[in-house]
Motif scaffolding. Sequence first.
Motif, PDB file in Angstrom:
ATOM      1  N   VAL A 172      43.414  36.741  48.225  1.00 39.43           N
ATOM      2  CA  VAL A 172      43.656  36.889  46.787  1.00 39.43           C
ATOM      3  C   VAL A 172      44.428  38.176  46.594  1.00 39.43           C
ATOM      4  CG1 VAL A 172      42.588  37.313  44.533  1.00 39.43           C
ATOM      5  CG2 VAL A 172      41.559  35.671  46.102  1.00 39.43           C
ATOM      6  N   LEU A 173      45.530  38.114  45.875  1.00 40.18           N
ATOM      7  CA  LEU A 173      46.339  39.313  45.662  1.00 40.18           C
ATOM      8  C   LEU A 173      46.866  39.301  44.232  1.00 40.18           C
ATOM      9  CD1 LEU A 173      47.345  41.647  47.606  1.00 40.18           C
ATOM     10  CD2 LEU A 173      49.536  40.464  47.584  1.00 40.18           C
ATOM     11  N   SER A 184      36.053  47.077  55.091  1.00 41.86           N
ATOM     12  CA  SER A 184      35.789  45.766  55.690  1.00 41.86           C
ATOM     13  C   SER A 184      34.290  45.492  55.672  1.00 41.86           C
ATOM     14  CB  SER A 184      36.244  45.730  57.144  1.00 41.86           C
ATOM     15  OG  SER A 184      37.607  46.039  57.257  1.00 41.86           O
ATOM     16  N   MET A 185      33.953  44.234  55.514  1.00 46.64           N
ATOM     17  CA  MET A 185      32.525  43.878  55.493  1.00 46.64           C
ATOM     18  C   MET A 185      32.302  42.570  56.225  1.00 46.64           C
ATOM     19  SD  MET A 185      32.086  44.508  51.516  1.00 46.64           S
ATOM     20  CE  MET A 185      33.568  43.590  51.446  1.00 46.64           C
ATOM     21  N   GLN A 219      46.793  44.548  44.723  1.00 44.88           N
ATOM     22  CA  GLN A 219      45.646  44.702  45.609  1.00 44.88           C
ATOM     23  C   GLN A 219      44.897  43.377  45.645  1.00 44.88           C
ATOM     24  OE1 GLN A 219      43.634  47.830  43.437  1.00 44.88           O
ATOM     25  NE2 GLN A 219      42.370  46.319  42.339  1.00 44.88           N
ATOM     26  N   GLY A 220      43.924  43.285  46.557  1.00 44.84           N
ATOM     27  CA  GLY A 220      43.179  42.030  46.602  1.00 44.84           C
ATOM     28  C   GLY A 220      42.253  41.987  47.796  1.00 44.84           C
ATOM     29  N   PHE A 221      41.660  40.817  47.994  1.00 46.63           N
ATOM     30  CA  PHE A 221      40.731  40.695  49.122  1.00 46.63           C
ATOM     31  C   PHE A 221      41.117  39.551  50.046  1.00 46.63           C
ATOM     32  CE2 PHE A 221      38.495  38.237  45.724  1.00 46.63           C
ATOM     33  CZ  PHE A 221      38.302  37.021  46.382  1.00 46.63           C
ATOM     34  N   ALA A 222      40.549  39.613  51.242  1.00 50.02           N
ATOM     35  CA  ALA A 222      40.782  38.546  52.231  1.00 50.02           C
ATOM     36  C   ALA A 222      39.458  38.256  52.906  1.00 50.02           C
ATOM     37  CB  ALA A 222      41.816  38.982  53.253  1.00 50.02           C
ATOM     38  N   PHE A 223      39.353  37.072  53.443  1.00 50.02           N
ATOM     39  CA  PHE A 223      38.166  36.749  54.233  1.00 50.02           C
ATOM     40  C   PHE A 223      38.526  35.704  55.279  1.00 50.02           C
ATOM     41  CE2 PHE A 223      38.201  34.062  50.467  1.00 50.02           C
ATOM     42  CZ  PHE A 223      38.001  32.793  50.979  1.00 50.02           C
ATOM     43  N   GLY A 268      34.074  43.538  43.621  1.00 51.32           N
ATOM     44  CA  GLY A 268      33.101  42.731  42.879  1.00 51.32           C
ATOM     45  C   GLY A 268      33.536  41.269  42.821  1.00 51.32           C
ATOM     46  N   ASN A 269      34.844  41.048  42.652  1.00 51.73           N
ATOM     47  CA  ASN A 269      35.368  39.676  42.623  1.00 51.73           C
ATOM     48  C   ASN A 269      35.149  39.001  43.969  1.00 51.73           C
ATOM     49  OD1 ASN A 269      38.042  41.197  40.881  1.00 51.73           O
ATOM     50  ND2 ASN A 269      36.452  39.945  39.924  1.00 51.73           N
ATOM     51  N   LEU A 270      35.364  39.784  45.030  1.00 46.30           N
ATOM     52  CA  LEU A 270      35.155  39.254  46.388  1.00 46.30           C
ATOM     53  C   LEU A 270      33.710  38.787  46.559  1.00 46.30           C
ATOM     54  CD1 LEU A 270      35.507  39.032  49.546  1.00 46.30           C
ATOM     55  CD2 LEU A 270      35.193  41.485  49.628  1.00 46.30           C
TER      56      LEU A 270
END
Length: 360
Positions: free
Chosen positions: A221-222, A263-264, A310-314, A229-231
């Motif tokens: 997501v970018l 990272s998590m 910005q954004g997240f990845a998984f 929090g969205n992640l």
Amino acid sequence: MAEQPDIEQLQTTLLAEITAAGDDNVLEQIRIGALGKKGSISARMKGLGAMAPDERKAAGQSLNALKSVIADAIAARRDELQAAALEERLLTEIVDVTLPHRPVQTGSIHPVSQVWEEVVQIFGDLGFSVAEGSHIESDWYNFGALNIPDEHPARQEHDTFYFNPGPDGSRKVLRTHTSPVQIHTMEKSQPPIRIIAPGRTFRCDSDQTHTPMFHQIEGLVLDETTHLGNLKWCLLEFCKAFFETDEVKMRFRSSHFPFTEPSMEVDINCSWQDGQVKIGVGDDWLEILGSGMVHPNVIRAGGHDPDKVQGFAFGLGLDRIAMLKYGIPDLRAFFETDLRWLRHYGFSTLNVPTLAGGLS
Ligand code: DAH
């Protein structure tokens, strides 16, 4: 008027023939014999010219009447014959709907395909679209662009299958993860980006929990505002929908991946009973995926400005979550094409997973 008895006689004969006609062909022969160019009625019509005018008028009228009587009789007999033929067919082609059906041995949907489709359904509902990448990647897309430079220890961890070097000395690889799709997607599209990329991945590794070919799902997501929090919300929603439980608890453990910062790793709660794992109950934890906020270097490699977006990845192992959800003990069996295994763990071809109709 001299013709009248003759015409009456003809009519009687023709009508008798028509009534006796047993099929369409015979009927057609009668029609040609009477009304065809050289037929008995047509021949009489031709004879009208040689008659005296008053004689001709009467004879013409009776011939025309005869013509239509015969044409009508033929049409009516044709309808009768067709109705009788249909009736006969209906009597012989009876289907006994009370008979038991013949067992049809169909193929079944492999658990990987099933779970793949389930994940696509869930993320589709959350506004993600599906992106695809190729199995063969350059070193840059598989590693460099993902902030894994040469000599980075992560390269060794990946047990990469390398191709022979090309003319320029560079070696292509079988992608070791689905993360290169992040870069291809960023190069091709403008934020907001919301994609998942399910697909095959390859590592030179084989034991009870590893196969040289396996499946992952990447998520990216970018945009300008997406945060941690969205992640968390997004992955929680996914886990609840996928494992079909509202109870599931998640634990976000600090970790390290070169392509995310922070990272998590994500664990979900479970219980083990008699060697069986139950998701969403109990106090044990099970790791199911890696995730984080996309590293600025990765955003840059994808052609975007990390100061603006910005954004997240998984990334998660598709085979692994299939094993967990459907209680399949050994990963290697997934790819052995053993028919007995496929019949046991496979899914009905008619049961397409949807959020509305049920996933599993
Ligand atoms: N690519 C990682 C692997 O194969 C999985 C992964 C972890 C993907 C974290 C991600 C991520 O996008 O943010 O092990």
